[in-house]
Design a protein around this motif. Structure first.
Motif, PDB file in Angstrom:
ATOM      1  N   UNK A 201      36.495  40.067  41.689  1.00  8.11           N
ATOM      2  CA  UNK A 201      36.482  41.322  40.944  1.00  8.11           C
ATOM      3  C   UNK A 201      37.911  41.838  40.946  1.00  8.11           C
ATOM      4  N   UNK A 202      38.569  41.753  39.798  1.00  8.83           N
ATOM      5  CA  UNK A 202      39.981  42.115  39.726  1.00  8.83           C
ATOM      6  C   UNK A 202      40.333  42.510  38.307  1.00  8.83           C
ATOM      7  N   UNK A 203      41.363  43.287  38.191  1.00  9.01           N
ATOM      8  CA  UNK A 203      41.836  43.740  36.891  1.00  9.01           C
ATOM      9  C   UNK A 203      42.695  42.655  36.255  1.00  9.01           C
ATOM     10  N   UNK A 204      42.259  42.132  35.116  1.00 11.03           N
ATOM     11  CA  UNK A 204      43.019  41.144  34.356  1.00 11.03           C
ATOM     12  C   UNK A 204      42.896  41.492  32.875  1.00 11.03           C
ATOM     13  N   UNK A 205      43.531  40.713  32.034  1.00 16.45           N
ATOM     14  CA  UNK A 205      43.397  40.974  30.596  1.00 16.45           C
ATOM     15  C   UNK A 205      41.976  40.680  30.106  1.00 16.45           C
ATOM     16  N   UNK A 206      41.208  39.894  30.871  1.00 13.28           N
ATOM     17  CA  UNK A 206      39.818  39.641  30.488  1.00 13.28           C
ATOM     18  C   UNK A 206      38.925  40.829  30.801  1.00 13.28           C
ATOM     19  N   UNK A 207      39.292  41.641  31.799  1.00 16.78           N
ATOM     20  CA  UNK A 207      38.458  42.790  32.170  1.00 16.78           C
ATOM     21  C   UNK A 207      38.933  44.084  31.533  1.00 16.78           C
ATOM     22  N   UNK A 225      41.071  46.714  42.724  1.00 18.91           N
ATOM     23  CA  UNK A 225      40.942  45.731  41.649  1.00 18.91           C
ATOM     24  C   UNK A 225      42.244  44.984  41.364  1.00 18.91           C
ATOM     25  N   UNK A 226      43.274  45.227  42.161  1.00 18.41           N
ATOM     26  CA  UNK A 226      44.538  44.500  41.999  1.00 18.41           C
ATOM     27  C   UNK A 226      44.268  43.010  42.183  1.00 18.41           C
ATOM     28  N   UNK A 227      44.645  42.208  41.196  1.00 19.44           N
ATOM     29  CA  UNK A 227      44.334  40.776  41.244  1.00 19.44           C
ATOM     30  C   UNK A 227      45.008  40.067  42.408  1.00 19.44           C
ATOM     31  N   UNK A 228      46.115  40.626  42.930  1.00 18.07           N
ATOM     32  CA  UNK A 228      46.795  40.004  44.067  1.00 18.07           C
ATOM     33  C   UNK A 228      45.932  40.041  45.324  1.00 18.07           C
ATOM     34  N   UNK A 229      44.949  40.926  45.364  1.00 21.10           N
ATOM     35  CA  UNK A 229      44.074  41.016  46.541  1.00 21.10           C
ATOM     36  C   UNK A 229      43.169  39.796  46.694  1.00 21.10           C
ATOM     37  N   UNK A 230      42.944  39.089  45.614  1.00 13.47           N
ATOM     38  CA  UNK A 230      42.019  37.942  45.633  1.00 13.47           C
ATOM     39  C   UNK A 230      42.686  36.695  46.220  1.00 13.47           C
ATOM     40  N   UNK A 231      43.973  36.570  46.012  1.00  9.75           N
ATOM     41  CA  UNK A 231      44.666  35.314  46.289  1.00  9.75           C
ATOM     42  C   UNK A 231      44.709  34.885  47.756  1.00  9.75           C
ATOM     43  N   UNK A 232      44.837  35.793  48.731  1.00  6.65           N
ATOM     44  CA  UNK A 232      44.890  35.317  50.125  1.00  6.65           C
ATOM     45  C   UNK A 232      43.670  34.495  50.530  1.00  6.65           C
ATOM     46  N   UNK A 233      42.469  34.883  50.089  1.00  7.79           N
ATOM     47  CA  UNK A 233      41.285  34.115  50.474  1.00  7.79           C
ATOM     48  C   UNK A 233      41.292  32.746  49.790  1.00  7.79           C
TER      49      UNK A 233
END
Length: 300
Positions: A201-207, A225-233
């Motif tokens: 769940x992140x803010x992108x151009x698709x959302x 919703x910052x997309x950078x939050x998803x990347x560590x996992x």
């Protein structure tokens, strides 16, 4: 020392959004990265090679190693070329992150054949084709270099796992990706390959533009919703010693939640081998319409 030192990673759809953040994090953690992006628009039309190249230049400015790749991941030949790019550029491949995607939202009664085919092609085939070619490469490598641990991270969505009106094409593809993940995990374990998926769940151009989603163009902050939050996992799933495989996770902000696959929660049954009649089912089966589902607190 980075957590991904010595790992070679492919990240599809890495020119923008979540994929770009994945690529930057993998590079900061020491991985050599193939930045794949066709450079198409939100609906998959067009192409722009500069998107992937700009991310490569960002990585190189950080002192990392990366190459751009513009192959179409939904093309069988393009997917094979993508895997070859990693091997030819960096000598191996350890991590495949399938992230590329498009949207063509429409209700069932209004959806065209092209809108269905385009989304299924980019998401579902665009996950399977790179996975198949990577798996074939890894099977060969396992015979001459056994014990090297490799990983695939696919990208599913709550639009498929829970359903979202107006996204029957996207949701069907994303549900298929979750099933593909669990099946592939069982098949590829013999080659020391782990396969997992995230539903981010992140803010992108698709959302952008969806109800309740922050709009940066209006000065609204992404926050959790910052997309950078998803990347560590995703990075963790790609590390050499991660023990997880065959799982699907919801990832947003600082939360990681494990999905449970389909489960039987209620039933009706007749004794012995006796067959139901429609009249009997009208009496006994109707209550199944009101059995509640426990979807957990994934929105919290």
């Amino acid at each position: 020392m980075g957590s991904l030192d010595g790992r070679v990673a492919i990240i599809t759809g890495a020119g923008r959004g979540i994929g770009r953040e994945h690529a930057l994090l993998f590079a900061r953690e020491g991985a050599e990265v193939v930045v794949n992006d066709l450079g198409g628009s939100r609906d998959g039309s067009g192409a722009d090679a500069s998107a992937a190249q700009q991310v490569v230049e960002e990585i190189q400015a950080l002192g990392g190693k990366a190459v751009a790749n513009h192959d179409d991941v939904a093309s069988w030949q393009g997917a094979e070329s993508l895997i070859n790019t990693a091997v030819e550029s960096f000598g191996d491949l350890h991590v495949l992150v399938n992230n590329a995607g498009i949207l063509r939202d429409r209700t069932v009664v209004n959806m065209s054949e092209d809108e269905w085919d385009a989304v299924i092609n980019v998401h579902l085939k665009g996950h399977f084709a790179p996975l198949q070619h990577a798996a074939a490469y890894w099977r060969g490598r396992s015979k001459v270099e056994p014990g090297v641990r490799r990983a695939v991270i696919n990208t599913s969505s709550t639009s498929g796992l829970f359903g979202q009106p107006g996204q029957v094409n996207y949701g069907a593809a994303k549900m298929g990706i979750a099933a593909m993940t669990m099946i592939a995990a069982g098949e590829l374990a013999r080659y020391d390959v782990r396969v997992n998926a995230i539903a981010p769940a992140a803010l992108t151009r698709l959302t952008a533009g969806l109800p309740g989603v922050p709009d940066p163009e209006k000065g609204e902050q992404a926050g959790p919703m910052d997309s950078a939050n998803v990347s560590p996992f995703v990075g963790y799933l790609g590390t050499e010693n991660c023990p997880i495989t065959g799982r699907v996770f919801f990832v947003m902000g600082n939360k990681v939640k494990l999905f449970q696959p389909w489960a039987i929660i209620d039933s009706i049954e007749k004794p012995g081998d006796e067959r139901w009649t429609i009249a009997e089912l009208e009496t006994e089966a109707a209550r199944l319409a009101t059995v509640p589902f426990d979807l957990g607190n994934w929105r919290d």
